[in-house]
Every structure is written in structure tokens, then in C-alpha cells.
Design a protein around this motif. Structure first.
Motif, PDB file in Angstrom:
ATOM      1  N   TYR A 126      44.995  31.550  28.652  1.00 54.14           N
ATOM      2  CA  TYR A 126      45.784  30.959  29.775  1.00 54.14           C
ATOM      3  C   TYR A 126      47.431  30.988  29.233  1.00 54.14           C
ATOM      4  N   MET A 127      47.654  31.063  27.746  1.00 52.96           N
ATOM      5  CA  MET A 127      48.792  30.675  27.186  1.00 52.96           C
ATOM      6  C   MET A 127      49.896  31.950  27.528  1.00 52.96           C
ATOM      7  N   PRO A 128      49.573  33.227  27.670  1.00 55.28           N
ATOM      8  CA  PRO A 128      50.586  34.223  28.278  1.00 55.28           C
ATOM      9  C   PRO A 128      51.187  33.786  29.436  1.00 55.28           C
ATOM     10  N   VAL A 149      37.590  47.010  36.547  1.00 53.37           N
ATOM     11  CA  VAL A 149      38.107  45.849  36.560  1.00 53.37           C
ATOM     12  C   VAL A 149      39.763  45.951  36.994  1.00 53.37           C
ATOM     13  N   TYR A 150      40.427  47.039  36.318  1.00 57.49           N
ATOM     14  CA  TYR A 150      41.993  47.330  36.626  1.00 57.49           C
ATOM     15  C   TYR A 150      42.214  47.581  37.912  1.00 57.49           C
ATOM     16  N   LEU A 151      41.196  48.470  38.505  1.00 57.86           N
ATOM     17  CA  LEU A 151      41.369  48.663  39.957  1.00 57.86           C
ATOM     18  C   LEU A 151      41.436  47.536  40.815  1.00 57.86           C
ATOM     19  N   LEU A 152      40.497  46.728  40.624  1.00 52.29           N
ATOM     20  CA  LEU A 152      40.409  45.462  41.424  1.00 52.29           C
ATOM     21  C   LEU A 152      41.528  44.653  41.414  1.00 52.29           C
ATOM     22  N   VAL A 153      42.051  44.355  40.145  1.00 51.44           N
ATOM     23  CA  VAL A 153      42.886  43.362  39.841  1.00 51.44           C
ATOM     24  C   VAL A 153      44.368  44.123  40.386  1.00 51.44           C
ATOM     25  N   LEU A 154      44.589  45.215  40.131  1.00 49.01           N
ATOM     26  CA  LEU A 154      45.855  46.125  40.847  1.00 49.01           C
ATOM     27  C   LEU A 154      45.627  45.895  42.307  1.00 49.01           C
ATOM     28  N   ASP A 165      49.456  35.062  37.448  1.00 46.02           N
ATOM     29  CA  ASP A 165      48.265  35.136  37.808  1.00 46.02           C
ATOM     30  C   ASP A 165      47.395  36.334  37.449  1.00 46.02           C
ATOM     31  N   PHE A 166      48.408  37.398  37.508  1.00 50.74           N
ATOM     32  CA  PHE A 166      47.874  38.789  37.095  1.00 50.74           C
ATOM     33  C   PHE A 166      47.611  38.815  35.589  1.00 50.74           C
ATOM     34  N   VAL A 167      48.504  38.112  34.745  1.00 45.90           N
ATOM     35  CA  VAL A 167      48.216  38.088  33.485  1.00 45.90           C
ATOM     36  C   VAL A 167      46.999  37.485  33.083  1.00 45.90           C
ATOM     37  N   PHE A 168      46.861  36.012  33.730  1.00 49.20           N
ATOM     38  CA  PHE A 168      45.469  35.192  33.546  1.00 49.20           C
ATOM     39  C   PHE A 168      44.432  35.867  34.000  1.00 49.20           C
ATOM     40  N   SER A 169      44.488  36.756  34.999  1.00 49.58           N
ATOM     41  CA  SER A 169      43.344  37.366  35.737  1.00 49.58           C
ATOM     42  C   SER A 169      42.817  38.520  34.787  1.00 49.58           C
ATOM     43  N   GLY A 202      43.367  38.692  31.522  1.00 48.73           N
ATOM     44  CA  GLY A 202      43.243  37.844  30.167  1.00 48.73           C
ATOM     45  C   GLY A 202      41.329  37.245  30.367  1.00 48.73           C
ATOM     46  N   LEU A 203      41.323  36.701  31.624  1.00 49.80           N
ATOM     47  CA  LEU A 203      39.783  36.522  31.981  1.00 49.80           C
ATOM     48  C   LEU A 203      38.935  37.553  31.922  1.00 49.80           C
ATOM     49  N   ALA A 204      39.360  38.723  32.535  1.00 41.64           N
ATOM     50  CA  ALA A 204      38.543  39.857  32.442  1.00 41.64           C
ATOM     51  C   ALA A 204      38.012  40.373  31.111  1.00 41.64           C
ATOM     52  N   PHE A 205      39.046  40.525  30.386  1.00 39.44           N
ATOM     53  CA  PHE A 205      38.765  40.587  28.726  1.00 39.44           C
ATOM     54  C   PHE A 205      37.898  39.642  27.957  1.00 39.44           C
ATOM     55  N   GLY A 206      38.263  38.535  28.385  1.00 37.84           N
ATOM     56  CA  GLY A 206      37.483  37.284  27.972  1.00 37.84           C
ATOM     57  C   GLY A 206      36.007  37.337  28.278  1.00 37.84           C
ATOM     58  N   ILE A 207      35.740  37.716  29.691  1.00 38.44           N
ATOM     59  CA  ILE A 207      34.377  38.031  30.235  1.00 38.44           C
ATOM     60  C   ILE A 207      33.393  39.010  29.361  1.00 38.44           C
ATOM     61  N   ASN A 208      34.299  39.921  28.910  1.00 40.37           N
ATOM     62  CA  ASN A 208      33.636  40.959  28.334  1.00 40.37           C
ATOM     63  C   ASN A 208      33.424  40.485  26.859  1.00 40.37           C
ATOM     64  N   ASN A 209      34.126  39.992  26.114  1.00 38.81           N
ATOM     65  CA  ASN A 209      34.054  39.399  24.923  1.00 38.81           C
ATOM     66  C   ASN A 209      33.012  38.275  24.819  1.00 38.81           C
ATOM     67  N   TRP A 210      32.822  37.453  25.681  1.00 41.73           N
ATOM     68  CA  TRP A 210      31.672  36.550  25.926  1.00 41.73           C
ATOM     69  C   TRP A 210      30.386  37.588  26.014  1.00 41.73           C
ATOM     70  N   ILE A 211      30.199  38.347  26.921  1.00 42.77           N
ATOM     71  CA  ILE A 211      29.339  39.184  27.057  1.00 42.77           C
ATOM     72  C   ILE A 211      28.714  39.957  25.812  1.00 42.77           C
TER      73      ILE A 211
END
Length: 591
Positions: free
Chosen positions: A39-41, A261-266, A277-281, A283-292
Motif C-alpha cells: 500500500y505504500m506507493p 489482470v491488466y485488462l480487468l484493472v484498466l 486505488d489503481f496503484v494499490f490494485s 500491487g495486490l495483483a502482483f502480491g497475489i501472484n507472489n503468494w501463490i
């Protein structure tokens, strides 16, 4: 899952509750820190666009770092608990192996599993108990992080989280298929690895070094090593083929996942989503992939590591209860006992033909008995049953009327002392090799007495460090190397030092000439007048002094009596004795 639970219960035991508390704090701290970093950015953009105080960003970063520092400190303490307990449990594991029934050690499958199970106590790359606990902690962290991130992402568009989990599940399924193949086939290359390790040990074993060179066995050994290595490489190539196939498919799915993911966020941006909110979203998407990915990697590590842990668990299960005291065992007394075998049968595990069938034998208290016969007659197997290394398949073995099936192996061993035909020195001092105890518990006067009795007193006196001289050169380049005859005398001295009511010599003097062997047996006879003694020898002239001689053939008693009685019968024993006597006479004439 079974191996994860076993690892925690076995390694942590009384520290488990303390570890679980630390685990909750570690995961909570790392998840909170990860969310704050993601969330920092967006937070910085929000502060800057709203003309907020820059100090708020500094405080935000400071709090985030304090949280992860605290979590890392707790994690360091948790790892220390795991590592210390791992070392303690490894000592317990080796104690259990030392106490396990000899029949287990004598089985190839058990030895292979035991050697593979040792890997659990090493701290290798994602292997062993330490990493089983560490990787399961990371797996739990990944699952918790995934749930938290998916919940936050679902507030933007639940399809983003759903799509990532769905595509990642396909990758997980492919990985599961790969690991199942490994699990189904690992027994094949595990056997090859044991054989390769055995050859590696044999090549540097001092006992084999002479024969390898004298008989030019190098090319033969290298050929066997090459054949085994090629077979292992074939399995490794198959394993790599599956690995790269799964890896390539995973990369393809990852590309599809990011594109979606990019298509849905755009699409959300087009609907008026704010920049932060765009930046956070994203970040969450990349975070989800990292957790997986973290989950997948740790599942892979745990699946591979579970093979070693399962071997350890099965070894401990097979050895469970062995070596414990039996309430029905009699009080041990160092008095010559009676040994009675009633209708005993014995068959080696997985063998079809029994060695003994309905075998009966009684050895009276203080009796001196010789067991003779050709190779394969069952002599060594018989004494291994008497001293408790083997258990009869059926029938009863009695000591002073007590059924030994109620005894533990440890309780059986206290009755006997044995010198086997295949013996080995320990890489320890001469005194420790005699007493089989640490120096501080060794009776040096008794060691000297026993060495004098077997004719090694002058040899010990000639050594620079005497009884404290190290044996073999395995650990000490200045270690003492004894001749074959001296080694056998040393083993007999060990037998005398132990001083048990049943004394057994299983052809321990094969490296001695006939005269020296006969002298050793006679001296042993004098030392063991109050003991029940069993002598095994191919040389029939060496056992003439015994109260009774038993001739074995194919697991049966074919003749028994004193030396004079058996000669008078002119049976198989007399024939064997006459043939051996003629060999000695011819040798004397040639000399």
C-alpha cells in the motif's frame, strides 16, 4: 500433511506450544508488513496529491520496518528452538538405531531406509526436519497472505482474485502430478543411490584397498559404478523432463494471468478508479501472484522433503518398543545357565526355505560344547539365535527355563559374549576397543589381564602410547594396524573382559595356524570353567577338549558326542577328522 504433523510433534515436543505462539506472531507481523509495503506507493500518492505532510510517509515507513524487525527477531528465536531440538532428536534417533533388533540391521531394505532417513537430520537445501518445519511455516504464511490479498482485491473486482487463483490451481495440479510420479518411482533410484554410495565406501575402505590393487579390480569396480551411475542418470533425465514441462506450462499460465489482470484493472480505470486505488490494485495483483508462487514452491519442497521424513518416521515406527525392559525377564545372575531349544524353526525374512525346522538342543550349565560342520550348515545362525540377535520363527528358546521370547534384545545380550568370525575394530583407543566403554569407565588392570591371557601383552608394551594407542588409520594417521591374528586375539580379549555366563567363539581364530588356534582354545577353556561355552571351528582338532561335539548339516544334528565317541562311530565326523588330519600330516612332511 502427515509428515508435517509428525515433524512438528517429533522435533518440538514440549516446545510445540511455545513455537505455535511465536508462529502466530511471525505470520501476523509479516502479513501486516507486506500489506503496508504493497500500500505504500498508493499512500505516498494520496499524501502528495492531497498536499499532506511528508513526515507521514516517513512515519509510515518507520512503523513498517519496526514491525518486520520484531517479526524477524521472533523468527530467529523460533529457528533456534527448531535447530536445537533437531540436534537432540538426532541423538535420540541414533540411540534407537543402536537398540533396534539385529534382524532389522541385517535386512537390506531396512538399511536402505535407515540411510535415507538420516537425511532428515541434516540441514540441506529444503531437506530435513529443520526445513520441513521452516517450509511449512512459509506455506502457512503464503496461504494467509493469499487470503488477505484476495479479500482486499475482491473489493476492486472479485474476478481478478478468482482468475489468478483458478489459473494458479492448474499449475498446482500439474506440480502435484509431477511429484506423484517422483513418489511412485523414487524407490527405483533410491536403491541405485544406496549401491553407488556403497561402492564409494568400499573403494576407500582399508580392508578392500589391498584386494582392489592386487587383483586389478579397478576396472571391474569402475564398470559397476558406471552402470549404476548411467541408470541413475536415466531416471534423473526423466525427472528433469517432467520438471521442465511443468515449468514451461506454468510460465505460459503466468503470462495469461498478468494479461487478464491488466485488462480487468484498466476497465476499472475507465470507470473512474482513482490513481492511488489503481496503484494499490496492481500491487495486490502482483502480491497475489507472489503468494501463490510462494505456496507452490513450498508445497514442492515439502513434497520432496517428505520422502526423507517418511523414511525416518517408518524407521522409528519399526523400532518402536525395541530395547525396552521386560517385566517378565528374570534377574540377571552371572552364573552358568542352561540353554534349551524346543522345536525351534527359523526362516530368514522373505526367504522360502527354512534354515532350521523343529530343531531341539539342550546345553547344560557349565558345559563346553563344540558346534562343527561344513559351510552353510547353520552354525552361525544357531549362535545368533542363542545370543538373541535372531528370534526363532517358531518354537521356544529357554535360558534357565525362562522363555526368551519375553526378553528384550538388551536383556538377551547381557547373558552372552561372542567373538564372531566377521569382526571390526572401532576407530578408538586399544583400551576402549576392549572395554567398549569410554576411557573413564574402563578398568585398565582388567584390560591388561585379558590382553596377557590372549598373548598380546608384549605387543601392547611395545606401543608408544600403550593401551591409549588409537586403532586403525581412519581417524588418526598414526593409528595402529594389527595383523589378522592379532586382531582375532584382541577380539577374544574383548570377550574375556565382558565376562558373561555364556561365552561363544564363532571361528574367531581362522587367521591363526592350527597350533596357535588350539592353544587359544585351551587357554580359553581354562578361563571359562565356570561358564557355559560354545565353540565353533572348521578345525576339528581344536575342539577335542569339549564335553560334547555337535555335528550340524543342513540345520540338523547328524552326530553328537565326545571326540573319542564320534571317532569310534566312524561316521561323518570321523571321516572329516581323518581328512583334516591327513592335510596337517602332509603339510608337516612338505615343511
Amino acid at each position: 500433511m502427515k509428515e508435517i504433523i509428525f515433524s512438528h510433534n517429533f522435533i518440538l515436543k514440549e516446545k510445540l506450544a511455545q513455537y505455535i505462539i511465536g508462529l502466530i506472531l511471525i505470520i501476523s507481523g509479516e502479513i501486516l508488513h507486506s500489506c503496508m509495503v504493497t500500500y505504500m506507493p498508493a499512500f505516498a500518492i494520496s499524501i502528495l496529491t492531497d498536499n499532506g505532510e511528508f513526515s507521514a510517509i516517513v512515519i509510515y515507513i518507520l512503523i513498517s520496518n519496526i514491525i518486520i524487525i520484531i517479526a524477524n527477531r521472533i523468527e530467529k528465536k523460533a529457528n533456534k528452538i527448531v535447530n536445537n531440538n533437531r540436534i537432540i532428536r538426532s541423538q535420540e534417533y541414533y540411540k534407537i538405531i543402536c537398540k533396534t533388533n539385529y534382524e532389522n540391521i541385517d535386512r537390506y531394505k531396512f538399511k536402505a531406509k535407515y540411510e535415507a532417513g538420516q537425511e532428515s537430520f541434516y540441514d540441506g537445501f529444503h531437506s530435513g526436519f529443520h526445513n520441513m518445519i521452516l517450509d511449512s511455516r512459509k506455506l502457512l504464511l503464503g496461504i494467509t497472505g493469499l487470503v488477505v490479498y484476495c479479500t482486499l482485491e475482491a473489493r476492486v473486482d472479485f474476478r481478478i482474485a478468482l482468475l489468478q487463483v483458478a489459473l494458479s490451481s492448474v499449475s498446482l495440479w500439474l506440480n502435484t502430478l509431477q511429484k506423484k510420479w517422483i513418489s511412485d518411482n523414487q524407490v527405483e533410484w533410491q536403491g541405485l543411490e544406496v549401491k553407488i554410495k556403497n561402492i564409494n565406501r568400499d573403494v576407500i575402505d582399508i580392508k578392500n584397498a589391498k584386494d582392489i590393487r592386487i587383483y586389478s579390480a579397478k576396472s571391474w569396480i569402475l564398470q559397476k559404478w558406471d552402470e549404476l551411475t548411467k541408470s541413475r542418470v536415466k531416471w534423473h533425465r526423466k525427472e528433469l523432463s517432467y520438471f521442465f514441462l511443468v515449468k514451461a506450462t506454468g510460465r505460459l499460465l503466468l503470462a495469461v494471468k498478468y494479461l487478464a489482470v491488466y485488462l480487468l484493472v484498466l476497465r476499472q480505470v475507465e470507470n473512474g478508479m482513482a490513481v492511488d486505488d489503481f496503484v494499490f490494485s496492481i500491487g495486490l495483483a502482483f502480491g497475489i501472484n507472489n503468494w501463490i508462487e510462494e505456496i507452490f514452491h513450498n508445497i514442492q519442497y515439502l513434497q520432496i522433503n517428505s520422502i526423507h521424513v517418511r523414511n525416518t518416521r517408518e524407521v522409528l515406527r519399526d523400532c518402536s518398543g525395541q530395547g525396552e525392559e521386560s517385566p517378565s525377564a528374570p534377574v540377571f545372575e552371572n552364573v552358568a545357565p542352561e540353554i534349551c531349544m524346543e522345536d525351534v524353526s527359523f526362516t530368514f525374512p522373505e526367504a522360502e526355505k527354512p534354515i532350521f525346522e523343529h530343531f531341539n538342543l539342550t546345553i547344560h550349565p557349565g558345559e563346553k560344547v563344540a558346534i562343527v560342520g561344513n559351510n552353510g550348515a547353520g552354525k552361525t545362525t544357531l549362535i545368533k539365535m542363542i545370543c538373541g540377535l535372531y528370534r526363532p520363527t517358531s518354537g521356544r528358546l529357554l535360558i534357565n527355563g525362562f522363555d526368551t521370547s519375553r526378553f528384550t534384545p538388551e536383556e538377551m545380550y547381557q547373558w552372552c559374549t561372542v567373538v564372531f568370525q566377521d569382526f571390526h575394530l572401532l576407530a578408538a583407543t586399544l583400551a576402549e576397543n576392549i572395554s567398549c566403554m569410554p576411557e573413564e569407565r574402563t578398568d585398565y588392570q582388567r584390560v591388561h589381564f585379558c590382553l596377557d591371557k590372549v598373548g598380546l601383552g608384549s605387543k601392547v608394551t611395545s606401543l608408544p602410547q600403550g593401551l591409549n594407542s588409537n586403532m586403525t588409520k581412519e581417524l588418526d594417521p598414526e593409528g595402529v594396524v594389527l595383523s589378522g591374528g592379532e586382531l582375532q586375539k584382541l577380539m577374544i580379549a574383548r570377550c574375556l573382559y565382558r565376562d558373561r555366563p555364556i561365552l561363544i567363539l564363532d571361528e574367531p581364530t581362522s587367521a591363526l595356524d592350527a597350533v596357535a588356534e588350539s592353544k587359544v582354545y585351551q587357554e580359553y577353556y581354562e578361563l571359562t570353567k565356570q561358564k557355559t561355552s560354545i565353540f565353533i571351528s572348521h578345525r576339528l582338532s581344536s575342539t577335542k577338549f569339549c564335553d560334547r561335539i555337535i555335528l550340524l548339516s543342513n540345520g540338523r544334528i547328524v552326530e553328537e558326542g565326545t571326540h573319542e565317541q564320534l571317532l569310534a562311530r566312524k561316521g561323518k565326523y570321523a571321516s572329516m577328522y581323518t581328512i583334516q588330519a591327513s592335510y596337517y600330516q602332509e603339510g608337516d612332511r612338505d615343511a
